[in-house]
Scaffold this active site. Structure first.
Site, PDB file in Angstrom:
ATOM      1  N   GLU C 146      40.195  42.977  31.579  1.00  0.00           N
ATOM      2  CA  GLU C 146      41.446  42.684  30.875  1.00  0.00           C
ATOM      3  C   GLU C 146      41.276  41.641  29.774  1.00  0.00           C
ATOM      4  O   GLU C 146      41.906  40.582  29.797  1.00  0.00           O
ATOM      5  CB  GLU C 146      42.516  42.247  31.873  1.00  0.00           C
ATOM      6  N   GLU C 304      43.710  50.588  37.189  1.00  0.00           N
ATOM      7  CA  GLU C 304      44.448  49.821  38.194  1.00  0.00           C
ATOM      8  C   GLU C 304      45.908  50.245  38.210  1.00  0.00           C
ATOM      9  O   GLU C 304      46.513  50.479  37.162  1.00  0.00           O
ATOM     10  CB  GLU C 304      44.434  48.301  37.881  1.00  0.00           C
TER      11      GLU C 304
END
Lengths: 666, 666, 666
Positions: C146, C304
């Site tokens: 991320e 995710e």
């Protein structure tokens, strides 16, 4: 002095020319003031530089008090630094959460780890004790003032690491306790550990942390660091004064400091009561009971309250006629042996010049506020010693736990909207309005005196608490806990078992999942005619029976409240944030089982509080919090000590609007 | 040039290729633009490094202006630093309230105590004056730009200490003035004093301070520090140009700077008008009158207004057709001799590219905005010199006091919700809508010309003000003040007497206590059919008669508004924040006593403003702020200078929606 | 392994004792888990100090995965620093927007310009690649985690200057691009340029800047700086592993990084989906389509999603029964070839301990969540390979442009309330609910495949975009754009022409002015029975016809929506922020012209998505987002691959509440 409830307040005459002092003392006499808190902000006066001390003014203040038969609660004054100290030793100034070293200003801003601060604060305490230990006016020592806050400087970082070494022993133990495998945080050297701040583990402020365990330990360290300052001053005093009791003014439900860790070191508890605007009467009552609980039920001092208004809030309403008297008797009803004001005379300048005072800027004795204060002084004189040393005969305990408070409110998930104080207060309020006396005690308190133990949002369970709660139920008592209880161990690690962890066996439930919703979402609880909000745990009964259920959503019909028969007693689990009515229903049912509903439980505005004096006299305080008179039927024959009037059981008993009765029961 | 109201605006041609300039000037002629403000952001152009100056572009701009018969208001441009300056001398960059030294960026960001800044800014002013003093286009000097803000660096801290030494003389005097006995703040060395900031006395921002006195002195110092920058540049100009008038563009009701301290040093006042969204017309009117009051009623310049939209706000609405014209005539009605725009041509990039401009990015002359600007240019040309130098014949004064503004809004208690501007504006609006001309004057102004003196929220009273107000009443005038007046002396110390302190004798009241409540609490005032909010002082009449009372709470029936006959006049005390209707009722009653209600007081949307020209000509501006036509009956025979139309007394006089008439009264 | 949609998630077994691993793997098998993301937070484990590496645990995890037939997506773990690194090389810690150098804490906090970070992160990537390139479990490389944020340290400032030199070539070019004539900003040395921060060009936060051009270049630099980190790690991997695909987990509509600049360097796209609370289903759908658009329509991974709840929000609701399954099939419908969870087992401590997991703290396999996950695993196994590699046959394109997003939201004026995502989503939603498949593509994408191009709030227009859009219309297509489009060039300079700049010819309109209003102001649009808000451009048709008009204010009756015939096609201009109904009306009219309304456009809760498999199989996903069953009439004969059931064209087709069908069309 005749033994009676102490009455007076903070007095800072150094802010006024001495000709004003005469007028002050004339008014003190009119208002039956017998106790003055002195020296809270006098450091820059008593020590104009590192090598000079000047006690001339303090001498005069104490001598005059003694001459007029008043006592002094003498402050060490170490909470407000003199300017020279901040300049000469910059490390006495705190470094804040944002990493900024402050410079001179405000108060309550000393670094607890600063060697210069520690040295000079204890020197001041020692000098004062040496000089005044034997002074006839000396009644008590008041160390520092409203301890709070923390510092993030390098010295504090080092002190934090030392504290962690003491607590955890090894880095392996710390890594395990803090779950540092998460986010690659395994420490290999103590020096790598940083205080959790806006520059390290936190975002959005002090409640948002990447490592709850680190932040929790920081809170504990902060408590101990400030306590260390207190203890150092106390030790300095004790070198010169072996007996005079020592206290510091606490702040009731004050999240930053775990007062239960301080309690053993206070000779008596004292606190400053400034309830939030529109707080119900049970809010300060809870704080009173928490403070009383610090010293195992012994009386405490109300060290400060305002006679009229605060100044520090955006909006500062006036205490209305009668409210001050009612609040003062409420403090006494909950265990106060002294009720003092901040402040005796209003300061002329700076940020508290509009804070209420017994004597205003014009020095008048014909103001409404002075008149009420003087009238109350007369009543307290008339009441005499009867309440002194009395105890509260509570059979209900409420567990109040700073660690749970902290863990709950710094938790990421399930809901930032659940507040510890609000939830705990909800259960306390219900019990008090139902007429039960309540002891507010730490989680490791002796629970054997109690029939009912209320343990709402007991997020952290540690030690043998679960076993001790089971024992309460086993011998016939009732234990109640709620959603978000039994979740984490002493290091904020989730228990590797079903929720509610160690409480699961007692509660007879299992919780696998929980929903959280915005505050506008309302969940009906039909069996209680109540509503719930915020968090909804999905309960699987494992022995418990369902008392109430959720009314909507996919978990409609599943348990919201359960009751589990356990030994001779029972255990209640409330899986959601019930509204006031819902909590009332549950708590009254629990109390009723033990015959603990009070005789005036049908009068929610009438607060009752029992006290048992050292000679066995049984007192019942009745406090009418309504602006209308309360018409009761006396449940017992008793004499009102304020009026001398005797009321027969079963006859009418009327309380004025905001009125108080102190009944001596037969 | 023919004498007339100046018309034009900020012109920054350096942002565009020179071929665009021709087009600009063609459009200037179409719109009757006669005045250009030049050079506000040209420092990095005119001085590319410390040792080089290059005035080529400025020469061209001024020469062309002269050639086309236009005048230039020439800016020194010292409000926007060139990058090389910030890098070479880092101390020119400010240190902010949080203690952070800034680096290069934005504008209005120079440290007023930086020697490098002072040296180079005055050098620039001197160079410009030397070069252009005799230029035929030069009309006025425009120093810097919208002075504001402050700096907390070590140099400023030292300058603050010097300023304090000048003001207070000795540390004892300062300790007394600042009440440093409070919170142990007694200073023993000037070097201990810190600028009040987030790192010292403040929390929650610039309005929350532990020491109001320190913060007040800081505000005064800030005013003087920036004024020092202005004066240094003015002096540099005056070495080369003895006559051309010098100004700087102020910002109306701008809290950070006490413009009354600047006023003597301006050759004429000028200001930038960007009213808040949805501000009523009396808001900019108040600011105009405040600006006119700076130079004792002499005309001022409207230095900036937007022809269409702002850009810096979250939401930037468009000025609707007719609004620009109405706002411009309003400025003239209140004393403007020049009405200029920001800006003549829209900038292509950066944060003001969407700020409105007379000429947009596409350079068109057929947009609605350009058309309105050009049409207004024609009207102003036609109007000619008649309004130039006219004065306002006001018999009502409104005291406007920066010290009271500051003291009120940094006060802890009784209510953070009381705002100085809003309260003052409430009384101003009432008087203006009732048709009274109002002078907005400093507290030390000569009050002898006035029948009515309005002094709302005059928190600080200093000097002989109380005596001078008493004189107003004694000779038959009316003085009005309100809650939270007469509270503190020049050092923000509460008066050691009854509230309202020095005003108590004049007002004939005594105030011992005051209630503050959240904004949702409404207090009815039955006698005025009005409501009150926020603060409720409890008034004990001491000579005054009760005009209106509180309708509820424990002080129901006690005075909310009182009137005290004093000498031949009277004094009004308004003890609470009345709503609009309540203020109207009180103010109209006051004005009526002196015959000051205007002929169109029944038309609240129609603003009236009188002006008397140097030759004695009496002008009456009628400004219709409604979107509907106003149908009046002429109160006098007069000729509208905009249309040439003559109206007889008693006949119909119609104003268009948003329409204006400039009547020459017979 | 059989080819099928990948199923699994993040697995961090290092947080648990090894005896727990056995249980994990037993449950993995039950839930048909075939893919594990490993090592995301293991740096402090695998490299305990600069000179030591320890892959023991990783070896065990990968070996076990291989042994049980599972694949591993192996993370380099460089997003979460080990403590020793932050202490040994302080420059790896970021300096924030406020200029504060951080110390160790949290994650995602490395300075992208730090040489120490770059060296050690690439060394780790190289070591991992060397060790595991040939491991049988290795499926893909997952670099870092991320990516986001930025750093304002001196190293980054220097890197920014280098980047600017590359981009602009000369200071003259930069001064021109940035319009530095504004506010005296002309730079004379590269070293004078500062990163735009709270200490330089910004106020009120990252969206308020004095120089939009500077801030835009900073955003672009940030994108490139972090991309540089990714590329360095990828290169390190490629030295040891030539083939295994490399990705990093993106975050959908993530403003800080222009993922279109990253796309060429990813071997496949992957992203983490955590939709905002109460986001409509089209919100994650838009993000899916944006991610699919990164690699020109190739399938991506859902790296995710939570199986139950998040933890990081103020309120973390539970995914209700069926919602997880629906969201998972939605991802597949939009192009996911893998759907993974964060996380496989809940962490015991720290800030994600309450984040949902497939396996909870108690390790049970009989929770609702585990049961749903396992059931979904079975369905995906049964579905097999049919969807793998399929493409979306969209004829509608939506332009998504990070530069326009940035430029719009950092603009001063006309309205801070216009949000790029909301506006773009409004048009996307309308098209999707009308049944159109949509490709979300960058502004420089090939537009030839599309009949309809939607380009809302295309604030910045650069390159040949206007020409390419004209080509779409010329050949018969439809182009739609809105208010605040065509405003600025690549450097955020207003076009020196009529609005909408380069789009004006295509749109056939001219805009001279625009109104902005607070959100409570509602502008009716009568022709569409709709309302508009926030921004109202005043449109002068220049060839376009008026479709709808404003209903009120001074511009009532002027165009709010126009349509311009252009070549064989047409161009639509929507001059204001229409409400949902208004956007629907416009978009459906546009789609209808091209026959792009879907067969179930009358069922707004039923989402449809077409996919064409590599072998030509045509699939239609039907997703019922309602809690009620959807009763459709089949538009074609098809077989539902989830149930095997065949439905004839024209017969009833029922979708369960939250139900899904994957139809193989005949």
């Amino acid at each position: 002095m005749t033994r009676k409830i102490r009455y007076g307040g903070d007095y800072n005459p150094e802010q006024w020319p001495e000709e004003v002092w005469d007028e002050d003392h004339r008014l003190f006499t009119r208002a039956r003031i017998d106790t003055l808190t002195v020296g809270v902000f006098s450091w820059s006066l008593t020590q104009p530089d590192e090598d000079s001390y000047d006690f001339t003014v303090l001498d005069r203040v104490l001598d005059r008090a003694a001459a007029e038969g008043r006592s002094v609660c003498l402050a060490t004054g170490t909470a407000a630094l003199p300017p020279w100290l901040a300049r000469k030793y910059p490390d006495v100034n705190r470094t804040d959460f944002e990493g900024r070293r402050h410079r001179y200003g405000q108060r309550h801003n000393f670094c607890p780890s600063s060697p210069a601060y520690r040295r000079l604060a204890t020197a001041m305490a020692a000098r004062l004790a040496e000089r005044y230990a034997a002074h006839p006016a000396l009644l008590a020592w008041h160390i520092n003032n409203e301890y709070g806050g923390c510092c993030y400087c390098d010295l504090c970082a080092e002190a934090f690491r030392d504290w962690l070494r003491d607590r955890h022993g090894t880095l392996d133990a710390l890594n395990d306790a803090w779950c540092t495998a998460f986010w690659s945080h395994r420490y290999t050297d103590w020096a790598e550990i940083e205080p959790p701040s806006a520059l390290t583990e936190h975002w959005r402020g002090p409640d948002h942390t990447a490592f709850q365990s680190t932040t929790l330990d920081w809170f504990r360290f902060t408590t101990d660091a400030l306590l260390g300052c207190f203890l150092a001053e106390k030790e300095a005093i004790r070198r010169h004064d072996a007996d005079t009791p020592v206290t510091t003014n606490l702040m009731g439900m004050f999240r930053p400091l775990d007062y239960h860790r301080w309690a053993p070191h206070l000779d008596f508890a004292s606190w400053d009561s400034y309830p939030p605007l529109d707080a119900p009467p049970t809010w300060p009552a809870l704080a009173h009971d928490l403070m009383r609980g610090l010293k195992d039920g012994a009386p405490f001092w109300l060290m400060e309250q305002t006679p009229s208004t605060t100044a520090c809030r955006d909006v500062n309403p006036l205490r209305r006629p009668g409210e001050l008297r009612l609040a003062t008797f409420q403090a006494i009803a909950h265990g106060a042996d002294a009720t003092l004001y901040f402040q005796m005379r209003a300061s002329r300048g700076a940020c508290e010049k509009y804070h209420g005072a017994v004597i205003g800027h014009a020095g008048r004795d014909d103001t409404r506020v002075f008149t009420e204060v003087a009238s109350l002084g007369r009543e307290l004189s008339d009441l005499g010693p009867v309440t002194l040393g009395a105890r509260t005969p509570a059979r209900t305990a409420l567990l109040f736990d700073w660690d749970s408070w902290w863990a709950l409110e710094i938790s990421d998930g399930p809901s930032r909207l659940v507040k510890y104080q609000e939830t705990v207060h909800g259960y306390y309020r219900a019990a008090r309005e139902a007429g039960a006396d309540v002891d507010v005690v730490p989680q490791d308190a002796d629970l054997t005196p109690y029939d009912v133990v209320l343990a709402p949002v007991l997020h952290m369970v540690r030690g043998h608490l679960a076993t001790r709660l089971e024992a309460v139920a086993r011998r016939g008592g009732t234990v109640l806990t709620t959603f978000l209880s039994g979740r984490v161990d002493a290091h904020d690690r989730a228990f590797p078992t079903d929720v509610p962890g160690p409480l699961a066996a007692l509660m007879g439930v299992r919780v696998d999942e929980w929903d959280a919703r915005p505050p506008e979402f309302v969940q009906p609880i039909p069996e209680l005619s109540a509503e719930a909000r915020l968090v909804f745990e999905l309960v699987l009964p494992r022995g418990a029976e369902t008392v109430a259920t959720y009314g909507t959503d996919f978990y409609a019909g599943t348990p919201a409240v359960t009751r589990h028969e356990y030994g001779d007693g029972e255990a209640w689990y409330v899986a959601t944030a019930l509204d006031r009515h819902g909590v009332d229903r549950v708590v009254r049912r629990v109390l009723d089982r033990h015959g603990l509903l009070g005789p005036y439980a049908g009068h929610p505005a009438v607060e009752t509080a029992h006290r048992v004096a050292p000679d066995g006299t049984r007192l019942l305080f009745l406090l009418n919090h309504a602006q209308e008179a309360a018409h009761l039927t006396a449940h017992a024959t008793a004499t009102d000590l304020l009026t001398g009037k005797r009321t027969q059981e079963g006859t009418a008993l009327t309380l004025d609007p905001l009125g108080t009765a102190v009944l001596r029961l037969q």
